[in-house]
Design an enzyme around this catalytic site. Structure first.
Site, mmCIF file in Angstrom:
data_model
loop_
_atom_site.group_PDB
_atom_site.id
_atom_site.type_symbol
_atom_site.label_atom_id
_atom_site.label_comp_id
_atom_site.label_asym_id
_atom_site.label_seq_id
_atom_site.Cartn_x
_atom_site.Cartn_y
_atom_site.Cartn_z
ATOM 1 N N ASP A 1 -5.339 -1.156 8.107
ATOM 2 C CA ASP A 1 -5.217 -2.524 7.385
ATOM 3 C C ASP A 1 -4.364 -3.275 8.471
ATOM 4 O O ASP A 1 -3.224 -3.711 8.169
ATOM 5 C CB ASP A 1 -4.233 -2.336 6.247
ATOM 6 C CG ASP A 1 -3.975 -3.629 5.406
ATOM 7 O OD1 ASP A 1 -4.705 -4.579 5.804
ATOM 8 O OD2 ASP A 1 -3.186 -3.809 4.622
ATOM 9 N N SER B 1 0.638 -1.351 0.137
ATOM 10 C CA SER B 1 -0.036 -0.012 0.116
ATOM 11 C C SER B 1 0.916 1.399 -0.074
ATOM 12 O O SER B 1 0.440 2.204 -0.588
ATOM 13 C CB SER B 1 -1.146 -0.065 0.983
ATOM 14 O OG SER B 1 -0.491 -0.208 2.235
HETATM 15 N N1 SAM Z 1 -0.800 -2.316 4.496
HETATM 16 C C1 SAM Z 1 0.143 -3.053 3.911
HETATM 17 C C2 SAM Z 1 -0.175 -3.394 2.626
HETATM 18 O O1 SAM Z 1 -1.328 -3.238 2.076
HETATM 19 O O2 SAM Z 1 0.834 -3.481 1.641
HETATM 20 C C3 SAM Z 1 0.321 -4.377 4.603
HETATM 21 C C4 SAM Z 1 0.141 -4.332 6.063
HETATM 22 S S1 SAM Z 1 0.018 -5.700 7.001
HETATM 23 C C5 SAM Z 1 -1.554 -6.511 6.692
HETATM 24 C C6 SAM Z 1 -0.192 -5.084 8.825
HETATM 25 C C7 SAM Z 1 1.207 -4.473 9.257
HETATM 26 O O3 SAM Z 1 0.889 -3.940 10.554
HETATM 27 C C8 SAM Z 1 2.399 -5.425 9.536
HETATM 28 O O4 SAM Z 1 3.307 -4.917 8.976
HETATM 29 C C9 SAM Z 1 2.477 -5.385 11.130
HETATM 30 O O5 SAM Z 1 3.904 -5.231 11.350
HETATM 31 C C10 SAM Z 1 1.879 -3.886 11.315
HETATM 32 N N2 SAM Z 1 1.401 -3.708 12.469
HETATM 33 C C11 SAM Z 1 0.808 -4.553 13.303
HETATM 34 N N3 SAM Z 1 0.268 -3.901 14.755
HETATM 35 C C12 SAM Z 1 0.645 -2.662 14.387
HETATM 36 C C13 SAM Z 1 0.237 -1.754 15.351
HETATM 37 N N4 SAM Z 1 -0.450 -1.583 16.414
HETATM 38 N N5 SAM Z 1 0.734 -0.353 14.693
HETATM 39 C C14 SAM Z 1 1.214 -0.153 13.641
HETATM 40 N N6 SAM Z 1 1.533 -1.217 12.810
HETATM 41 C C15 SAM Z 1 1.051 -2.351 13.177
#
Ligand code: SAM
Length: 283
Positions: free
Chosen positions: A169, A105
């Site tokens: 996300d 993203s």
């Molecule tokens: N949005 C990205 C894309 O579409 O390319 C994919 C994101 S992935 C589904 C979720 C991400 O959120 C992971 O990289 C994870 O490390 C991060 N994450 C998990 N908990 C989080 C938090 N509380 N705050 C920020 N990032 C977090």
């Protein structure tokens, strides 16, 4: 934090999310006024599909691979237009017809930015944050942060431009994530009432999704779209049977585009009987 998106990059859920994200970004560019994109759970931005991690799951081969992989059937003309903003970005990252890199993203958003637009990408995982920061270090339009996403929503909204898009996300590592998503939506909506908010969620067990929609029912949101895609009937709740996006203040053109696109994606990305789409909403 065990989740690493590299194992899932380019899978069917990314295709749905990123195709819709690219359409929303295209719409923002129709006006000259600058906008800001805030990506609360950003991941690393660009993914090496030829690397060991992506190779372990090969999830991308049943996602983006079914659209532009070497064995993929051509994209029918009827969906070429709604898919174009997304496919163009994937192609731009890869030489010729190859498929070795995948845009997350942050990359989808970075490719859409104009000179005055801004992108804030937030990622909490230390290693993934470092990769993300290194990837966008040379782009002055992009700010990389390492806040907890739910704190980031409070800190970053409303954006100074008062125009833009927020992508939420989460990795859905635990069941409480749906509750956090509902609370985050209420917060974001209150702070940035005119912004486009895109929330991603998994469809494992439809009852959990229904409970989420009941929980946000009281927010009285008037312009929304619910776009879901099932790759198989959701009879086994331990599997990722589908995914959904809940979009607040979607572009007014989005529903028509998804009316054409989602049935095609449901068919092309199907993994079993019962693949289907759902599209409903007031906008
Ligand atoms: N949005 C990205 C894309 O579409 O390319 C994919 C994101 S992935 C589904 C979720 C991400 O959120 C992971 O990289 C994870 O490390 C991060 N994450 C998990 N908990 C989080 C938090 N509380 N705050 C920020 N990032 C977090």
């Amino acid at each position: 934090m065990n989740y690493r998106h590299i194992y899932h990059a380019g899978n069917f859920a990314d295709v749905v999310k990123h195709a819709i994200l690219a359409l929303c970004l295209e719409h923002l560019k129709l006006k000259d006024a600058p906008f800001r994109v805030i990506d609360t759970h950003a991941g690393i931005g660009r993914y090496d599909l030829a690397g060991v991690e992506a190779g372990k799951t090969l999830e991308f081969s049943d996602g983006i691979g079914r659209l532009i992989g070497v064995d993929a059937a051509p994209i029918p003309p009827a969906v070429a237009e709604p898919l174009a903003p997304y496919i163009e970005i994937v192609r731009k990252l890869n030489a010729g017809e190859s498929l070795s890199l995948y845009p997350g993203s942050p990359e989808i958003a970075a490719q859409a930015l104009r000179r005055e637009d801004r992108l804030v990408v937030n990622e909490l995982h230390p290693a993934d944050h470092a990769t993300l920061a290194a990837t966008y270090a040379g782009d002055r339009r992009v700010k990389v942060m390492a806040l907890d996403a739910w704190t980031a929503l409070k800190a970053l909204l409303p954006p100074p431009e008062r125009r833009g898009l927020v992508l939420i996300d989460p990795p859905f590592e635990d069941r409480a994530e749906f509750e956090k998503l509902a609370a985050g939506l209420a917060d974001a909506r209150q702070r940035f009432a005119t912004g486009t908010l895109i929330l991603w969620y998994p469809v494992k067990d439809p009852a959990t999704v229904a409970a989420f929609y009941r929980a946000i029912g009281g927010l009285a949101l008037d312009k929304t779209l619910r776009a879901e895609l099932l790759v198989r009937a959701p009879s086994d709740a331990s599997k990722l049977n589908g995914c959904g996006l809940f979009i607040v203040n979607p572009p007014w053109t989005l529903k028509d585009k998804l009316t054409a696109l989602l049935p095609f994606l449901a068919e092309r990305l199907a993994k079993g009987a019962g693949a289907e789409h759902r599209l409903e909403g007031s906008a």
